[in-house]
Design a protein around this motif. Sequence first.
Motif, short mmCIF file in Angstrom:
data_model
loop_
_atom_site.label_atom_id
_atom_site.label_comp_id
_atom_site.label_asym_id
_atom_site.label_seq_id
_atom_site.Cartn_x
_atom_site.Cartn_y
_atom_site.Cartn_z
N LEU A 86 11.41 6.55 -0.11
CA LEU A 86 10.52 5.94 -1.10
C LEU A 86 11.12 4.62 -1.55
CD1 LEU A 86 8.15 6.05 -3.14
CD2 LEU A 86 9.69 7.36 -4.65
N VAL A 87 10.30 3.58 -1.56
CA VAL A 87 10.78 2.26 -1.96
C VAL A 87 9.67 1.53 -2.70
CG1 VAL A 87 10.07 1.14 0.20
CG2 VAL A 87 11.97 0.18 -1.12
N ALA A 97 7.35 -1.75 -3.70
CA ALA A 97 6.80 -2.89 -2.97
C ALA A 97 7.77 -4.07 -3.05
CB ALA A 97 5.44 -3.28 -3.54
N GLY A 98 7.94 -4.73 -1.91
CA GLY A 98 8.88 -5.83 -1.82
C GLY A 98 10.26 -5.41 -1.36
N GLY A 99 10.50 -4.12 -1.33
CA GLY A 99 11.81 -3.60 -0.93
C GLY A 99 11.96 -3.49 0.57
N SER A 100 13.09 -2.91 0.98
CA SER A 100 13.42 -2.80 2.40
C SER A 100 13.86 -1.39 2.75
CB SER A 100 14.56 -3.77 2.76
OG SER A 100 14.19 -5.10 2.53
N GLN A 133 8.88 9.94 6.96
CA GLN A 133 7.94 9.43 5.96
C GLN A 133 8.47 8.17 5.29
OE1 GLN A 133 4.76 10.73 4.91
NE2 GLN A 133 4.69 8.76 3.82
N VAL A 134 7.62 7.16 5.23
CA VAL A 134 7.91 5.94 4.47
C VAL A 134 6.83 5.81 3.40
CG1 VAL A 134 8.00 3.43 4.55
CG2 VAL A 134 9.08 4.77 6.35
N THR A 135 7.25 5.73 2.15
CA THR A 135 6.31 5.59 1.05
C THR A 135 6.68 4.35 0.24
OG1 THR A 135 6.03 8.00 0.92
CG2 THR A 135 5.29 6.69 -0.97
N VAL A 136 5.71 3.46 0.08
CA VAL A 136 5.93 2.23 -0.66
C VAL A 136 5.06 2.27 -1.91
CG1 VAL A 136 5.93 -0.29 -0.58
CG2 VAL A 136 6.33 1.03 1.52
N SER A 137 5.70 2.25 -3.06
CA SER A 137 4.96 2.31 -4.32
C SER A 137 4.66 0.90 -4.83
CB SER A 137 5.78 3.08 -5.35
OG SER A 137 6.98 2.40 -5.63
N SER A 138 3.54 0.79 -5.51
CA SER A 138 3.13 -0.53 -6.03
C SER A 138 3.69 -0.79 -7.42
CB SER A 138 1.60 -0.61 -6.06
OG SER A 138 1.08 0.43 -6.85
N GLN A 197 14.07 -2.57 11.15
CA GLN A 197 14.36 -3.11 9.82
C GLN A 197 13.05 -3.55 9.19
OE1 GLN A 197 17.34 -3.33 8.08
NE2 GLN A 197 16.05 -4.02 6.38
N MET A 198 12.74 -3.00 8.05
CA MET A 198 11.46 -3.28 7.40
C MET A 198 11.72 -3.97 6.07
SD MET A 198 9.40 0.25 8.26
CE MET A 198 10.40 1.23 7.14
N ASN A 199 11.31 -5.21 5.96
CA ASN A 199 11.48 -5.98 4.74
C ASN A 199 10.13 -6.30 4.12
OD1 ASN A 199 14.29 -6.07 5.23
ND2 ASN A 199 14.08 -7.94 6.44
N SER A 200 10.16 -6.72 2.87
CA SER A 200 8.93 -7.09 2.15
C SER A 200 7.86 -6.03 2.31
CB SER A 200 8.41 -8.44 2.67
OG SER A 200 9.38 -9.45 2.52
N LEU A 201 8.24 -4.80 2.09
CA LEU A 201 7.31 -3.68 2.30
C LEU A 201 6.15 -3.73 1.32
CD1 LEU A 201 9.96 -0.96 3.08
CD2 LEU A 201 8.00 -1.53 4.53
N LYS A 202 5.01 -3.27 1.81
CA LYS A 202 3.78 -3.25 1.02
C LYS A 202 3.27 -1.81 0.92
CE LYS A 202 2.47 -7.69 3.11
NZ LYS A 202 1.42 -8.40 3.88
N PRO A 203 2.48 -1.53 -0.09
CA PRO A 203 1.92 -0.16 -0.19
C PRO A 203 1.16 0.26 1.07
CG PRO A 203 1.63 -1.30 -2.26
CD PRO A 203 2.18 -2.32 -1.29
N GLU A 204 0.53 -0.68 1.75
CA GLU A 204 -0.21 -0.34 2.96
C GLU A 204 0.69 -0.01 4.15
OE1 GLU A 204 -0.61 -3.04 1.00
OE2 GLU A 204 -1.08 -4.84 2.21
#
Length: 124
Positions: A11-12, A14-17, A119-124, A82-89
């Motif tokens: 869980l990260v 939004a904007g995280g990596s 699972q990757v979850t990006v919270s807003s 490597q996933m940067n600038s993650l978005k809720p989508e």
Amino acid sequence: QVQLVESGGGLVQAGGSLRLSCQVSGRSTFFSDMAWFRQAQGKEREFVAAAMWGGDKFYYADSVKGRFTASRDIAKRTVNLQMNSLKPEDTAVYFCAASPVGTHRSSPADFRSWGQGTQVTVSS
């Protein structure tokens, strides 16, 4: 046979990596095109990124270009994302997949071997 085991989801905000890793085992003749796919709830599985095991060629979906970077470590037998600038989508289950075909494919139907997903979850 190829076995794939993903790790690194979580869980990260939004904007995280996050960095995903896929441990690969089995005969190298069975994996050439190493790809990441993702599947959000209620949606079809979609291509995210790929790294060709035998050369420095990488491929990305338009939705992640400039934010995600695929890599592979032949000595460690891992494929990484490597996933940067993650978005809720970007929230989804992410799968590592392998194809023995020497040219890149982006359809899930072209991949024989799959990991269990992370699972990757990006919270807003």
